[in-house]
Design an enzyme around this catalytic site. Structure first.
Site, PDB file in Angstrom:
ATOM      1  N   ARG A 233       0.866  -1.323  -0.124  1.00 10.07           N
ATOM      2  CA  ARG A 233      -0.067  -0.149   0.009  1.00 10.07           C
ATOM      3  C   ARG A 233       0.848   1.241  -0.017  1.00 10.07           C
ATOM      4  NH1 ARG A 233      -3.515  -3.888  -0.467  1.00 10.07           N
ATOM      5  NH2 ARG A 233      -4.844  -4.472   0.936  1.00 10.07           N
TER       6      ARG A 233
ATOM      7  N   SER B 251     -14.494  -5.320   2.319  1.00 11.61           N
ATOM      8  CA  SER B 251     -14.945  -4.641   0.881  1.00 11.61           C
ATOM      9  C   SER B 251     -14.449  -5.325  -0.278  1.00 11.61           C
ATOM     10  CB  SER B 251     -14.335  -3.364   0.838  1.00 11.61           C
ATOM     11  OG  SER B 251     -12.977  -3.009   1.295  1.00 11.61           O
ATOM     12  N   GLY B 252     -13.461  -6.145   0.032  1.00 11.89           N
ATOM     13  CA  GLY B 252     -12.598  -6.831  -1.049  1.00 11.89           C
ATOM     14  C   GLY B 252     -12.386  -6.488  -2.375  1.00 11.89           C
ATOM     15  N   GLY B 253     -11.889  -5.151  -2.507  1.00 15.94           N
ATOM     16  CA  GLY B 253     -11.628  -4.726  -3.705  1.00 15.94           C
ATOM     17  C   GLY B 253     -12.769  -3.809  -4.501  1.00 15.94           C
TER      18      GLY B 253
ATOM     19  N   ARG C 233      -9.717  -1.764   2.755  1.00 13.39           N
ATOM     20  CA  ARG C 233      -9.601  -0.612   1.368  1.00 13.39           C
ATOM     21  C   ARG C 233     -10.377   0.450   1.222  1.00 13.39           C
ATOM     22  NH1 ARG C 233      -8.280  -5.758  -2.430  1.00 13.39           N
ATOM     23  NH2 ARG C 233      -9.502  -6.689  -0.504  1.00 13.39           N
TER      24      ARG C 233
ATOM     25  N   GLU D 111     -14.054 -14.753   9.384  1.00  8.63           N
ATOM     26  CA  GLU D 111     -14.191 -14.297   7.961  1.00  8.63           C
ATOM     27  C   GLU D 111     -13.900 -15.152   6.784  1.00  8.63           C
ATOM     28  OE1 GLU D 111     -11.148 -11.225   7.382  1.00  8.63           O
ATOM     29  OE2 GLU D 111     -11.828 -10.505   5.229  1.00  8.63           O
TER      30      GLU D 111
ATOM     31  N   LYS E  53     -17.784 -11.872   9.004  1.00 14.37           N
ATOM     32  CA  LYS E  53     -17.128 -10.981   8.286  1.00 14.37           C
ATOM     33  C   LYS E  53     -17.311 -11.820   6.727  1.00 14.37           C
ATOM     34  CE  LYS E  53     -13.248  -8.028   7.399  1.00 14.37           C
ATOM     35  NZ  LYS E  53     -12.281  -7.107   7.779  1.00 14.37           N
TER      36      LYS E  53
END
Ligand code: 13P
Length: 341
Positions: free
Chosen positions: A35, A264-266, A297, A180, A222
Protein backbone atom coordinates in the site's frame (compact mmCIF):
# COMPACT_ATOMS: atom_id res chain seq x y z
CA UNK A 1 -15.87 7.45 27.56
CA UNK A 2 -14.08 4.24 28.51
CA UNK A 3 -15.14 0.70 27.79
CA UNK A 4 -16.73 -1.41 30.46
CA UNK A 5 -17.70 -4.54 28.62
CA UNK A 6 -18.67 -7.57 30.66
CA UNK A 7 -19.55 -10.42 28.41
CA UNK A 8 -18.48 -11.59 24.99
CA UNK A 9 -22.00 -11.03 23.71
CA UNK A 10 -21.78 -7.40 24.78
CA UNK A 11 -18.47 -7.02 22.94
CA UNK A 12 -19.93 -8.63 19.81
CA UNK A 13 -23.00 -6.36 19.94
CA UNK A 14 -20.76 -3.33 20.47
CA UNK A 15 -18.75 -4.23 17.38
CA UNK A 16 -21.86 -4.16 15.18
CA UNK A 17 -23.71 -1.30 16.92
CA UNK A 18 -26.07 0.56 14.53
CA UNK A 19 -24.44 3.54 12.85
CA UNK A 20 -20.94 2.17 13.34
CA UNK A 21 -18.59 -0.38 11.84
CA UNK A 22 -15.12 -1.85 12.15
CA UNK A 23 -11.92 -0.39 10.73
CA UNK A 24 -9.70 -3.17 9.37
CA UNK A 25 -6.21 -1.73 9.86
CA UNK A 26 -4.57 -5.12 10.25
CA UNK A 27 -2.48 -5.23 7.08
CA UNK A 28 0.56 -7.42 7.65
CA UNK A 29 3.98 -5.79 7.20
CA UNK A 30 4.30 -7.05 3.58
CA UNK A 31 0.75 -5.89 2.73
CA UNK A 32 1.08 -2.39 4.19
CA UNK A 33 4.41 -2.22 2.32
CA UNK A 34 2.50 -2.73 -0.95
CA UNK A 35 0.00 0.00 0.00
CA UNK A 36 2.86 2.38 0.83
CA UNK A 37 4.58 1.57 -2.49
CA UNK A 38 1.54 3.02 -4.26
CA UNK A 39 2.12 6.38 -2.53
CA UNK A 40 5.94 6.25 -2.80
CA UNK A 41 6.38 5.95 0.92
CA UNK A 42 8.99 3.77 2.58
CA UNK A 43 7.52 1.24 4.97
CA UNK A 44 9.38 1.40 8.29
CA UNK A 45 8.22 0.74 11.82
CA UNK A 46 8.03 4.50 12.28
CA UNK A 47 6.09 5.27 9.08
CA UNK A 48 3.63 2.46 9.81
CA UNK A 49 3.12 3.84 13.31
CA UNK A 50 2.65 7.35 11.89
CA UNK A 51 0.02 6.16 9.43
CA UNK A 52 -1.94 4.13 11.98
CA UNK A 53 -1.74 7.13 14.30
CA UNK A 54 -3.24 9.33 11.60
CA UNK A 55 -6.24 7.00 11.37
CA UNK A 56 -6.78 6.39 15.08
CA UNK A 57 -6.41 10.04 16.11
CA UNK A 58 -8.94 11.32 13.55
CA UNK A 59 -11.27 13.62 15.43
CA UNK A 60 -14.70 12.08 15.95
CA UNK A 61 -13.65 8.58 14.81
CA UNK A 62 -15.59 7.02 17.70
CA UNK A 63 -18.88 8.26 16.21
CA UNK A 64 -18.59 5.85 13.29
CA UNK A 65 -15.96 3.28 14.25
CA UNK A 66 -16.90 0.67 16.85
CA UNK A 67 -13.70 -1.36 16.75
CA UNK A 68 -10.29 -1.50 15.10
CA UNK A 69 -8.54 -4.66 13.89
CA UNK A 70 -4.80 -4.29 14.38
CA UNK A 71 -1.74 -6.27 13.37
CA UNK A 72 0.68 -7.67 15.96
CA UNK A 73 3.11 -4.77 15.50
CA UNK A 74 0.41 -2.08 15.86
CA UNK A 75 -1.12 -3.62 18.98
CA UNK A 76 2.27 -3.12 20.64
CA UNK A 77 2.74 0.46 19.40
CA UNK A 78 1.65 3.69 21.11
CA UNK A 79 -0.10 6.91 20.19
CA UNK A 80 2.02 9.89 19.15
CA UNK A 81 0.32 12.14 21.72
CA UNK A 82 1.24 10.83 25.14
CA UNK A 83 2.66 7.43 24.21
CA UNK A 84 -0.48 5.54 25.22
CA UNK A 85 -0.48 1.90 23.98
CA UNK A 86 -3.09 1.64 21.22
CA UNK A 87 -5.37 -0.86 22.96
CA UNK A 88 -5.70 1.56 25.87
CA UNK A 89 -5.86 4.63 23.62
CA UNK A 90 -8.75 3.18 21.61
CA UNK A 91 -10.59 1.78 24.65
CA UNK A 92 -10.54 5.22 26.27
CA UNK A 93 -12.44 6.54 23.27
CA UNK A 94 -14.98 3.72 23.49
CA UNK A 95 -13.48 1.87 20.50
CA UNK A 96 -12.97 -1.88 20.92
CA UNK A 97 -9.41 -3.08 20.17
CA UNK A 98 -8.99 -6.20 18.04
CA UNK A 99 -6.17 -8.24 16.52
CA UNK A 100 -5.65 -10.36 13.41
CA UNK A 101 -4.38 -13.74 14.57
CA UNK A 102 -4.14 -15.89 11.45
CA UNK A 103 -0.78 -16.42 9.76
CA UNK A 104 -2.05 -16.02 6.23
CA UNK A 105 -3.46 -18.16 3.41
CA UNK A 106 -0.93 -20.73 2.18
CA UNK A 107 -1.12 -23.11 -0.83
CA UNK A 108 -3.30 -26.14 -0.03
CA UNK A 109 -1.21 -29.26 -0.69
CA UNK A 110 -2.57 -31.27 -3.62
CA UNK A 111 -5.03 -28.55 -4.73
CA UNK A 112 -3.40 -26.11 -7.14
CA UNK A 113 -4.96 -22.64 -7.06
CA UNK A 114 -6.44 -23.10 -3.59
CA UNK A 115 -5.30 -22.08 -0.12
CA UNK A 116 -5.75 -22.94 3.51
CA UNK A 117 -5.23 -20.38 6.25
CA UNK A 118 -2.55 -21.29 8.78
CA UNK A 119 -1.97 -20.24 12.38
CA UNK A 120 -3.62 -22.76 14.70
CA UNK A 121 -0.37 -24.10 16.19
CA UNK A 122 0.48 -22.12 19.32
CA UNK A 123 -2.68 -20.03 18.94
CA UNK A 124 -3.88 -20.65 22.51
CA UNK A 125 -0.69 -19.05 23.90
CA UNK A 126 -0.81 -16.12 21.47
CA UNK A 127 -4.45 -15.42 22.36
CA UNK A 128 -3.60 -15.32 26.03
CA UNK A 129 -0.96 -12.69 25.38
CA UNK A 130 -3.19 -10.60 23.11
CA UNK A 131 -5.95 -10.64 25.72
CA UNK A 132 -3.47 -9.44 28.34
CA UNK A 133 -2.37 -6.63 26.00
CA UNK A 134 -5.98 -5.43 25.85
CA UNK A 135 -7.46 -7.01 22.72
CA UNK A 136 -11.15 -7.92 23.05
CA UNK A 137 -11.73 -9.49 19.65
CA UNK A 138 -9.80 -11.29 16.91
CA UNK A 139 -9.91 -11.96 13.19
CA UNK A 140 -9.11 -15.01 11.03
CA UNK A 141 -9.51 -14.83 7.26
CA UNK A 142 -10.05 -17.88 5.07
CA UNK A 143 -9.71 -17.34 1.33
CA UNK A 144 -11.76 -19.23 -1.27
CA UNK A 145 -11.26 -18.85 -5.02
CA UNK A 146 -13.82 -19.32 -7.77
CA UNK A 147 -12.49 -20.97 -10.93
CA UNK A 148 -12.79 -24.06 -13.08
CA UNK A 149 -13.63 -26.95 -10.69
CA UNK A 150 -12.78 -24.57 -7.84
CA UNK A 151 -13.54 -24.42 -4.96
CA UNK A 152 -12.99 -28.09 -4.18
CA UNK A 153 -14.82 -29.81 -1.36
CA UNK A 154 -11.43 -30.14 0.34
CA UNK A 155 -10.67 -26.42 0.36
CA UNK A 156 -14.15 -25.49 1.61
CA UNK A 157 -14.17 -28.07 4.41
CA UNK A 158 -10.55 -27.53 5.46
CA UNK A 159 -10.97 -23.76 5.71
CA UNK A 160 -14.30 -24.08 7.55
CA UNK A 161 -12.73 -26.51 10.01
CA UNK A 162 -9.81 -24.15 10.71
CA UNK A 163 -12.16 -21.17 11.17
CA UNK A 164 -14.21 -23.10 13.72
CA UNK A 165 -11.14 -24.32 15.64
CA UNK A 166 -9.88 -20.72 15.76
CA UNK A 167 -13.28 -19.41 16.93
CA UNK A 168 -13.55 -21.98 19.72
CA UNK A 169 -10.07 -21.11 21.01
CA UNK A 170 -10.90 -17.38 20.99
CA UNK A 171 -14.07 -17.80 23.02
CA UNK A 172 -12.13 -19.95 25.50
CA UNK A 173 -9.66 -17.04 25.81
CA UNK A 174 -12.43 -14.46 26.39
CA UNK A 175 -12.11 -12.94 22.92
CA UNK A 176 -14.86 -12.45 20.32
CA UNK A 177 -13.89 -14.13 17.03
CA UNK A 178 -14.55 -12.44 13.72
CA UNK A 179 -15.13 -15.40 11.41
CA UNK A 180 -14.10 -14.32 7.91
CA UNK A 181 -14.59 -16.68 4.99
CA UNK A 182 -13.77 -14.50 1.96
CA UNK A 183 -14.75 -15.66 -1.48
CA UNK A 184 -12.57 -13.65 -3.82
CA UNK A 185 -14.28 -11.71 -6.55
CA UNK A 186 -11.34 -12.13 -8.94
CA UNK A 187 -12.38 -13.92 -12.10
CA UNK A 188 -15.06 -13.61 -14.76
CA UNK A 189 -17.78 -15.62 -13.01
CA UNK A 190 -21.29 -14.19 -12.78
CA UNK A 191 -23.24 -13.21 -9.69
CA UNK A 192 -25.12 -16.53 -9.63
CA UNK A 193 -21.79 -18.37 -9.26
CA UNK A 194 -20.88 -16.03 -6.41
CA UNK A 195 -24.23 -16.77 -4.75
CA UNK A 196 -23.79 -20.52 -5.09
CA UNK A 197 -20.25 -20.59 -3.70
CA UNK A 198 -21.05 -18.15 -0.87
CA UNK A 199 -24.06 -20.27 0.12
CA UNK A 200 -21.94 -23.43 0.10
CA UNK A 201 -19.10 -21.89 2.11
CA UNK A 202 -21.30 -20.23 4.74
CA UNK A 203 -23.32 -23.44 5.20
CA UNK A 204 -20.13 -25.39 5.70
CA UNK A 205 -18.70 -22.77 8.13
CA UNK A 206 -21.83 -22.79 10.32
CA UNK A 207 -21.92 -26.60 10.36
CA UNK A 208 -18.31 -26.61 11.63
CA UNK A 209 -19.02 -23.86 14.16
CA UNK A 210 -21.84 -26.04 15.49
CA UNK A 211 -19.66 -29.16 15.53
CA UNK A 212 -17.05 -27.31 17.57
CA UNK A 213 -19.53 -25.76 20.04
CA UNK A 214 -18.86 -22.16 19.09
CA UNK A 215 -21.37 -19.79 20.72
CA UNK A 216 -23.10 -17.96 17.88
CA UNK A 217 -24.15 -15.08 20.16
CA UNK A 218 -20.49 -14.36 20.84
CA UNK A 219 -19.06 -13.99 17.35
CA UNK A 220 -19.24 -11.68 14.35
CA UNK A 221 -19.39 -12.94 10.76
CA UNK A 222 -17.30 -11.11 8.16
CA UNK A 223 -18.33 -12.33 4.71
CA UNK A 224 -17.94 -11.10 1.17
CA UNK A 225 -20.95 -9.60 -0.54
CA UNK A 226 -22.50 -11.59 -3.40
CA UNK A 227 -21.09 -9.80 -6.44
CA UNK A 228 -20.30 -10.40 -10.10
CA UNK A 229 -16.65 -11.41 -10.63
CA UNK A 230 -14.56 -8.34 -11.35
CA UNK A 231 -13.73 -9.68 -14.80
CA UNK A 232 -17.34 -10.43 -15.73
CA UNK A 233 -18.85 -8.42 -18.59
CA UNK A 234 -22.19 -8.55 -16.82
CA UNK A 235 -21.93 -6.45 -13.64
CA UNK A 236 -24.97 -6.73 -11.35
CA UNK A 237 -26.42 -3.42 -10.16
CA UNK A 238 -26.61 -2.22 -6.55
CA UNK A 239 -30.13 -3.47 -5.98
CA UNK A 240 -29.39 -6.94 -7.32
CA UNK A 241 -26.25 -7.22 -5.17
CA UNK A 242 -28.21 -6.12 -2.10
CA UNK A 243 -31.06 -8.55 -2.79
CA UNK A 244 -28.90 -11.56 -3.60
CA UNK A 245 -26.53 -10.98 -0.68
CA UNK A 246 -29.46 -10.75 1.73
CA UNK A 247 -31.09 -13.86 0.25
CA UNK A 248 -27.85 -15.80 0.61
CA UNK A 249 -27.33 -14.69 4.23
CA UNK A 250 -30.94 -15.53 5.15
CA UNK A 251 -30.40 -19.08 3.95
CA UNK A 252 -27.16 -19.63 5.80
CA UNK A 253 -26.57 -17.38 8.85
CA UNK A 254 -28.46 -18.25 12.07
CA UNK A 255 -30.41 -15.42 13.71
CA UNK A 256 -28.41 -15.91 16.92
CA UNK A 257 -25.39 -14.20 15.33
CA UNK A 258 -25.55 -10.55 16.51
CA UNK A 259 -24.06 -9.00 13.43
CA UNK A 260 -22.50 -9.30 10.02
CA UNK A 261 -19.66 -6.94 9.10
CA UNK A 262 -18.75 -7.12 5.42
CA UNK A 263 -15.27 -6.92 3.93
CA UNK A 264 -14.87 -4.60 0.95
CA UNK A 265 -12.76 -7.02 -1.10
CA UNK A 266 -11.56 -4.61 -3.79
CA UNK A 267 -14.87 -2.88 -4.54
CA UNK A 268 -14.65 0.86 -5.20
CA UNK A 269 -15.11 3.00 -2.11
CA UNK A 270 -18.46 4.29 -3.33
CA UNK A 271 -19.86 0.91 -4.33
CA UNK A 272 -18.87 -0.69 -1.02
CA UNK A 273 -20.93 2.03 0.70
CA UNK A 274 -23.85 1.85 -1.75
CA UNK A 275 -24.12 -1.96 -1.45
CA UNK A 276 -24.20 -1.85 2.35
CA UNK A 277 -26.78 0.92 2.26
CA UNK A 278 -28.83 -1.03 -0.29
CA UNK A 279 -29.04 -4.05 2.00
CA UNK A 280 -30.02 -2.01 5.03
CA UNK A 281 -32.65 -0.14 3.04
CA UNK A 282 -34.14 -3.33 1.64
CA UNK A 283 -34.16 -5.26 4.90
CA UNK A 284 -35.20 -2.35 7.14
CA UNK A 285 -35.79 -3.71 10.62
CA UNK A 286 -36.92 -7.11 9.36
CA UNK A 287 -33.45 -8.62 9.53
CA UNK A 288 -32.24 -10.71 12.49
CA UNK A 289 -28.67 -9.37 12.52
CA UNK A 290 -27.12 -5.90 12.25
CA UNK A 291 -25.44 -5.40 8.90
CA UNK A 292 -22.37 -3.22 8.87
CA UNK A 293 -18.85 -2.82 7.50
CA UNK A 294 -15.41 -4.07 8.43
CA UNK A 295 -13.57 -2.43 5.57
CA UNK A 296 -9.87 -2.13 4.96
CA UNK A 297 -9.33 -0.68 1.52
CA UNK A 298 -12.76 0.99 1.13
CA UNK A 299 -12.11 3.04 4.28
CA UNK A 300 -8.43 3.70 3.84
CA UNK A 301 -7.69 4.24 0.14
CA UNK A 302 -8.58 7.94 0.01
CA UNK A 303 -6.75 8.59 3.30
CA UNK A 304 -3.56 6.94 2.10
CA UNK A 305 -3.66 8.96 -1.09
CA UNK A 306 -4.35 12.29 0.63
CA UNK A 307 -1.59 11.65 3.19
CA UNK A 308 1.02 10.44 0.71
CA UNK A 309 3.51 9.78 3.50
CA UNK A 310 3.85 13.51 4.19
CA UNK A 311 3.49 14.96 7.71
CA UNK A 312 2.00 18.13 6.28
CA UNK A 313 -0.94 16.16 4.91
CA UNK A 314 -2.05 14.46 8.12
CA UNK A 315 -5.24 16.43 8.45
CA UNK A 316 -6.07 15.96 4.74
CA UNK A 317 -5.64 12.20 5.30
CA UNK A 318 -7.85 12.30 8.36
CA UNK A 319 -10.57 14.24 6.54
CA UNK A 320 -10.56 11.71 3.71
CA UNK A 321 -10.76 8.82 6.19
CA UNK A 322 -13.56 10.45 8.20
CA UNK A 323 -15.62 11.02 5.08
CA UNK A 324 -15.65 7.28 4.31
CA UNK A 325 -16.17 6.37 7.96
CA UNK A 326 -19.17 8.69 8.19
CA UNK A 327 -20.78 7.59 4.91
CA UNK A 328 -20.36 3.92 5.80
CA UNK A 329 -21.75 4.62 9.27
CA UNK A 330 -24.82 6.10 7.56
CA UNK A 331 -25.01 3.11 5.20
CA UNK A 332 -25.14 0.79 8.21
CA UNK A 333 -28.59 2.19 8.97
CA UNK A 334 -29.70 2.76 5.38
CA UNK A 335 -29.34 6.56 5.72
CA UNK A 336 -26.73 7.09 2.98
CA UNK A 337 -27.45 8.58 -0.42
CA UNK A 338 -25.20 9.06 -3.42
CA UNK A 339 -25.46 12.85 -3.33
CA UNK A 340 -23.54 12.81 -0.02
CA UNK A 341 -20.46 11.83 -2.01
P1 13P B 1 -10.87 -5.20 2.57
O1 13P B 1 -12.05 -4.43 3.08
O2 13P B 1 -9.80 -4.33 1.95
O3 13P B 1 -11.26 -6.38 1.74
O4 13P B 1 -10.14 -5.79 3.85
C1 13P B 1 -10.89 -6.27 4.88
C2 13P B 1 -10.14 -7.30 5.60
O5 13P B 1 -9.90 -7.19 6.78
C3 13P B 1 -9.69 -8.48 4.86
O6 13P B 1 -9.31 -9.46 5.78
Amino acid sequence: MGLDLQSLNEVACGMVAPGKGILAADESTPTIGKRFDLIDTKSTEKSRNAYRDLLFSSKGIEKYISGVIMYDETLRQSSFDGETPYPEYLSEMGIIPGIKVDMGAKPLAGFPGETVTEGLDGLRQRLEEYRSLGARFTKWRAVINIGEDIPSFTSVSTNAHALARYAALCQEADLVPIVEPEILMDGDHNIEDSFEVTELVLSSVFAELYAQSVELEEMVLKPNMVLSGYGSADQADVNTVAEMTLDCLKRTVPAAVPGIAFLSGGQSNELATAHLNGMNTLAGNRKPWNLTFSYGRALQQPALKAWGGNDENISAGQNAFMKRAKLNGLASTGAYSEDME
